[in-house]
Scaffold this motif. Structure first.
Motif, short mmCIF file in Angstrom:
data_model
loop_
_atom_site.label_atom_id
_atom_site.label_comp_id
_atom_site.label_asym_id
_atom_site.label_seq_id
_atom_site.Cartn_x
_atom_site.Cartn_y
_atom_site.Cartn_z
N GLN A 155 0.82 -1.21 0.00
CA GLN A 155 0.00 0.00 0.00
C GLN A 155 0.85 1.27 0.00
N SER A 156 2.06 1.16 0.53
CA SER A 156 2.94 2.33 0.57
C SER A 156 3.65 2.56 -0.77
N GLY A 157 3.46 1.64 -1.71
CA GLY A 157 4.02 1.83 -3.04
C GLY A 157 5.22 0.96 -3.36
N LEU A 158 5.59 0.07 -2.46
CA LEU A 158 6.73 -0.81 -2.72
C LEU A 158 6.33 -1.88 -3.74
N SER A 159 7.24 -2.20 -4.63
CA SER A 159 6.97 -3.23 -5.64
C SER A 159 7.10 -4.62 -5.01
N ILE A 160 6.56 -5.60 -5.68
CA ILE A 160 6.66 -6.99 -5.22
C ILE A 160 8.14 -7.38 -5.09
N LYS A 161 8.95 -6.96 -6.04
CA LYS A 161 10.38 -7.26 -6.00
C LYS A 161 11.02 -6.67 -4.75
N GLU A 162 10.66 -5.43 -4.43
CA GLU A 162 11.21 -4.77 -3.24
C GLU A 162 10.72 -5.42 -1.95
N ILE A 163 9.47 -5.87 -1.96
CA ILE A 163 8.93 -6.56 -0.78
C ILE A 163 9.65 -7.90 -0.60
N ARG A 164 9.90 -8.58 -1.70
CA ARG A 164 10.64 -9.85 -1.63
C ARG A 164 12.03 -9.62 -1.06
N ARG A 165 12.66 -8.52 -1.45
CA ARG A 165 13.99 -8.18 -0.92
C ARG A 165 13.91 -7.95 0.59
N TYR A 166 12.87 -7.28 1.04
CA TYR A 166 12.68 -7.07 2.48
C TYR A 166 12.55 -8.41 3.20
N ILE A 167 11.76 -9.30 2.66
CA ILE A 167 11.59 -10.63 3.28
C ILE A 167 12.92 -11.37 3.32
N ASP A 168 13.67 -11.29 2.23
CA ASP A 168 14.99 -11.92 2.21
C ASP A 168 15.89 -11.34 3.31
N LEU A 169 15.85 -10.03 3.48
CA LEU A 169 16.64 -9.39 4.53
C LEU A 169 16.24 -9.91 5.91
N CYS A 170 14.96 -10.07 6.12
CA CYS A 170 14.49 -10.60 7.41
C CYS A 170 15.04 -12.00 7.65
N TRP A 171 15.03 -12.81 6.62
CA TRP A 171 15.52 -14.18 6.74
C TRP A 171 17.04 -14.23 6.98
N GLU A 172 17.74 -13.19 6.47
CA GLU A 172 19.19 -13.15 6.64
C GLU A 172 19.61 -12.84 8.07
N GLY A 173 18.71 -12.26 8.84
CA GLY A 173 19.00 -12.05 10.25
C GLY A 173 19.35 -10.63 10.63
N ASP A 174 19.85 -10.51 11.86
CA ASP A 174 20.08 -9.21 12.48
C ASP A 174 21.12 -8.35 11.77
N SER A 175 21.97 -8.93 11.00
CA SER A 175 22.98 -8.13 10.29
C SER A 175 22.33 -7.19 9.27
#
Length: 151
Positions: free
Chosen positions: A57-77
């Motif tokens: 809803q804030s305008g992020l693309s699916i690709k950018e959301i997927r990148r966010y999810i990947d970052l979450c999975w990568e951990g605290d770094s």
């Protein structure tokens, strides 16, 4: 508690096809499946889906959301990168809201313009008006509209 696609979609206020699309696009790697391959949503999935929907809803693309999810999975770094994403999204939404407020202000001015014109039976009552003749809450929108010649 477990939810079907339909139940979770209803809870989120989206179509079931939206959740299926998210899954197809790799946005739901954490959602479990039953032995029959059916998606099974749990309470913790609601938070993830809410964040995904917020980012969308804030305008992020699916690709950018997927990148966010990947970052979450990568951990605290990746916390700094995730933090920056939300700082940027917040700034973008604030800019969108400011633009929408200007749009609403102009709509309000034009409502006033036509309500007063209707009461008078003519738009000519506004001929030659200056900002001082306009109610204060509409002056900025009047000046914007007048600068563009929009009456």
């Amino acid at each position: 508690m477990q939810y079907t696609v339909g139940q979770m979609a209803k809870r989120l206020g989206v179509a079931p096809s939206t959740l299926r699309y998210y899954d197809k696009e790799g946005l739901l790697p954490y959602v479990e499946r039953s032995d029959g391959g059916i998606r099974v949503f749990k309470e913790k999935d609601y938070e993830w889906l809410s964040i995904i929907e917020c980012l969308k809803q804030s305008g992020l693309s699916i690709k950018e959301i997927r990148r966010y999810i990947d970052l979450c999975w990568e951990g605290d770094s990746t916390i700094p990168e995730r933090l920056q994403l939300f700082v940027n999204r917040r700034r973008a939404v604030q800019q969108q809201m400011a633009q929408l407020q200007k749009t609403l202000d102009l709509l309000d001015y034009k409502l006033w313009f036509y309500q007063t014109s209707e009461a008078a039976g003519t738009t000519s009552i506004h001929d030659g008006q200056t900002a001082e003749d306009i109610p204060e809450e509409y002056r900025e929108a009047f000046q914007h509209a007048h600068g563009r010649g929009d009456n």
